[in-house]
Design a protein around this motif. Structure first.
Motif, mmCIF file in Angstrom:
data_model
loop_
_atom_site.group_PDB
_atom_site.id
_atom_site.type_symbol
_atom_site.label_atom_id
_atom_site.label_comp_id
_atom_site.label_asym_id
_atom_site.label_seq_id
_atom_site.Cartn_x
_atom_site.Cartn_y
_atom_site.Cartn_z
ATOM 1 N N GLY A 149 132.489 58.109 6.879
ATOM 2 C CA GLY A 149 132.327 57.969 5.443
ATOM 3 C C GLY A 149 133.380 58.697 4.645
ATOM 4 N N TRP A 150 133.333 58.438 3.358
ATOM 5 C CA TRP A 150 134.194 59.103 2.385
ATOM 6 C C TRP A 150 133.321 59.791 1.350
ATOM 7 C CZ3 TRP A 150 139.420 59.495 2.833
ATOM 8 C CH2 TRP A 150 140.064 58.627 3.717
ATOM 9 N N TYR A 151 133.714 60.983 0.991
ATOM 10 C CA TYR A 151 133.072 61.754 -0.057
ATOM 11 C C TYR A 151 134.162 62.219 -1.015
ATOM 12 C CZ TYR A 151 128.973 61.962 2.993
ATOM 13 O OH TYR A 151 127.885 61.634 3.767
ATOM 14 N N ARG A 152 133.743 62.649 -2.194
ATOM 15 C CA ARG A 152 134.718 63.172 -3.132
ATOM 16 C C ARG A 152 134.139 64.350 -3.892
ATOM 17 N NH1 ARG A 152 134.902 58.058 -7.393
ATOM 18 N NH2 ARG A 152 132.850 58.392 -8.340
ATOM 19 N N GLN A 153 135.041 65.192 -4.362
ATOM 20 C CA GLN A 153 134.617 66.355 -5.136
ATOM 21 C C GLN A 153 135.587 66.555 -6.283
ATOM 22 O OE1 GLN A 153 134.082 69.982 -2.892
ATOM 23 N NE2 GLN A 153 132.709 70.793 -4.452
ATOM 24 N N LEU B 8 128.777 61.420 -2.255
ATOM 25 C CA LEU B 8 129.045 60.304 -1.370
ATOM 26 C C LEU B 8 129.816 59.216 -2.113
ATOM 27 C CD1 LEU B 8 128.454 58.659 1.269
ATOM 28 C CD2 LEU B 8 126.433 57.806 0.068
ATOM 29 N N VAL B 9 130.805 58.643 -1.435
ATOM 30 C CA VAL B 9 131.552 57.508 -1.970
ATOM 31 C C VAL B 9 131.225 56.242 -1.182
ATOM 32 C CG1 VAL B 9 133.840 56.545 -2.405
ATOM 33 C CG2 VAL B 9 133.416 58.979 -2.810
ATOM 34 N N ALA B 10 131.218 56.347 0.135
ATOM 35 C CA ALA B 10 130.943 55.172 0.966
ATOM 36 C C ALA B 10 130.718 55.615 2.399
ATOM 37 C CB ALA B 10 132.105 54.179 0.911
ATOM 38 N N THR B 11 129.873 54.864 3.112
ATOM 39 C CA THR B 11 129.697 55.084 4.531
ATOM 40 C C THR B 11 129.745 53.751 5.268
ATOM 41 O OG1 THR B 11 127.287 54.967 4.438
ATOM 42 C CG2 THR B 11 128.290 57.164 4.232
ATOM 43 N N GLU C 275 137.437 58.791 -14.126
ATOM 44 C CA GLU C 275 136.335 59.526 -13.503
ATOM 45 C C GLU C 275 136.331 59.447 -11.982
ATOM 46 O OE1 GLU C 275 136.137 57.244 -15.960
ATOM 47 O OE2 GLU C 275 134.312 55.986 -15.757
ATOM 48 N N ASP C 276 137.217 58.655 -11.411
ATOM 49 C CA ASP C 276 137.381 58.637 -9.955
ATOM 50 C C ASP C 276 138.281 59.775 -9.468
ATOM 51 O OD1 ASP C 276 137.545 55.069 -10.178
ATOM 52 O OD2 ASP C 276 135.831 56.274 -9.514
ATOM 53 N N THR C 277 138.872 60.493 -10.399
ATOM 54 C CA THR C 277 139.740 61.607 -10.043
ATOM 55 C C THR C 277 138.971 62.673 -9.283
ATOM 56 O OG1 THR C 277 141.226 61.253 -11.928
ATOM 57 C CG2 THR C 277 141.183 63.465 -10.961
ATOM 58 N N ALA C 278 139.452 63.005 -8.099
ATOM 59 C CA ALA C 278 138.773 63.977 -7.237
ATOM 60 C C ALA C 278 139.594 64.183 -5.967
ATOM 61 C CB ALA C 278 137.379 63.481 -6.866
ATOM 62 N N VAL C 279 139.181 65.162 -5.191
ATOM 63 C CA VAL C 279 139.671 65.274 -3.818
ATOM 64 C C VAL C 279 138.741 64.448 -2.947
ATOM 65 C CG1 VAL C 279 140.171 66.807 -1.884
ATOM 66 C CG2 VAL C 279 140.625 67.566 -4.234
ATOM 67 N N TYR C 280 139.316 63.557 -2.176
ATOM 68 C CA TYR C 280 138.541 62.661 -1.321
ATOM 69 C C TYR C 280 138.584 63.173 0.119
ATOM 70 C CZ TYR C 280 137.896 59.290 -5.038
ATOM 71 O OH TYR C 280 137.503 58.668 -6.210
ATOM 72 N N TYR C 281 137.399 63.277 0.701
ATOM 73 C CA TYR C 281 137.259 63.799 2.059
ATOM 74 C C TYR C 281 136.701 62.732 2.990
ATOM 75 C CZ TYR C 281 137.639 68.390 -0.174
ATOM 76 O OH TYR C 281 138.058 69.491 -0.886
ATOM 77 N N CYS C 282 137.271 62.671 4.159
ATOM 78 C CA CYS C 282 136.761 61.815 5.220
ATOM 79 C C CYS C 282 135.748 62.598 6.048
ATOM 80 C CB CYS C 282 137.931 61.366 6.091
ATOM 81 S SG CYS C 282 137.485 60.302 7.468
#
Length: 119
Positions: A34-38, A46-49, A87-94
């Motif tokens: 998945g992808w998460y963001r902060q 959560l962004v997607a799994t 508003e999608d601006t963030a650090v994205y984590y796998c």
């Protein structure tokens, strides 16, 4: 097991980006990925799994704009992001749940990649 993300950057509203996350190490199989963001000052969300069978899940905030996919042969997961908003601006984590060759199950995180959406 290690995850390395790539593909972040600075884009304008309405643009697209594709994030890539490659897993390496003593992997027997990758289960849920998945992808998460902060964003600054906010909790990680959560962004997607996507599971090993290809079933996907998205929150309403990105549904219809983001698409998660995976290539099991390459131990890689992707996040296609379209119609990006500020508003999608963030650090994205796998993130991945992996079964290792020694039989353990681990949940690992990547180091993150910055996505900035601004005009």
């Amino acid at each position: 097991v290690h995850l390395v993300e790539s593909g972040g950057g600075l884009v304008q509203p309405g643009d697209s980006l594709r994030l890539t996350c490659a897993a390496s190490g003593s992997i027997l199989s990758l289960n849920l990925m998945g992808w998460y963001r902060q964003a600054p000052g906010k909790e990680r969300e959560l962004v997607a799994t996507i599971n090993s069978g290809g079933a996907t899940n998205y929150p309403d905030s990105v549904k219809g704009r983001f698409t998660i996919s995976r290539d099991n042969a390459k131990n890689t997961v992707y996040l296609q992001m379209n119609s990006l908003k500020p508003e999608d601006t963030a650090v994205y984590y796998c993130n991945a749940v992996a079964k290792t060759v020694v039989g353990s199950t681990v949940r690992v995180w990547g180091q993150g990649t910055q996505v900035t959406v601004s005009s």
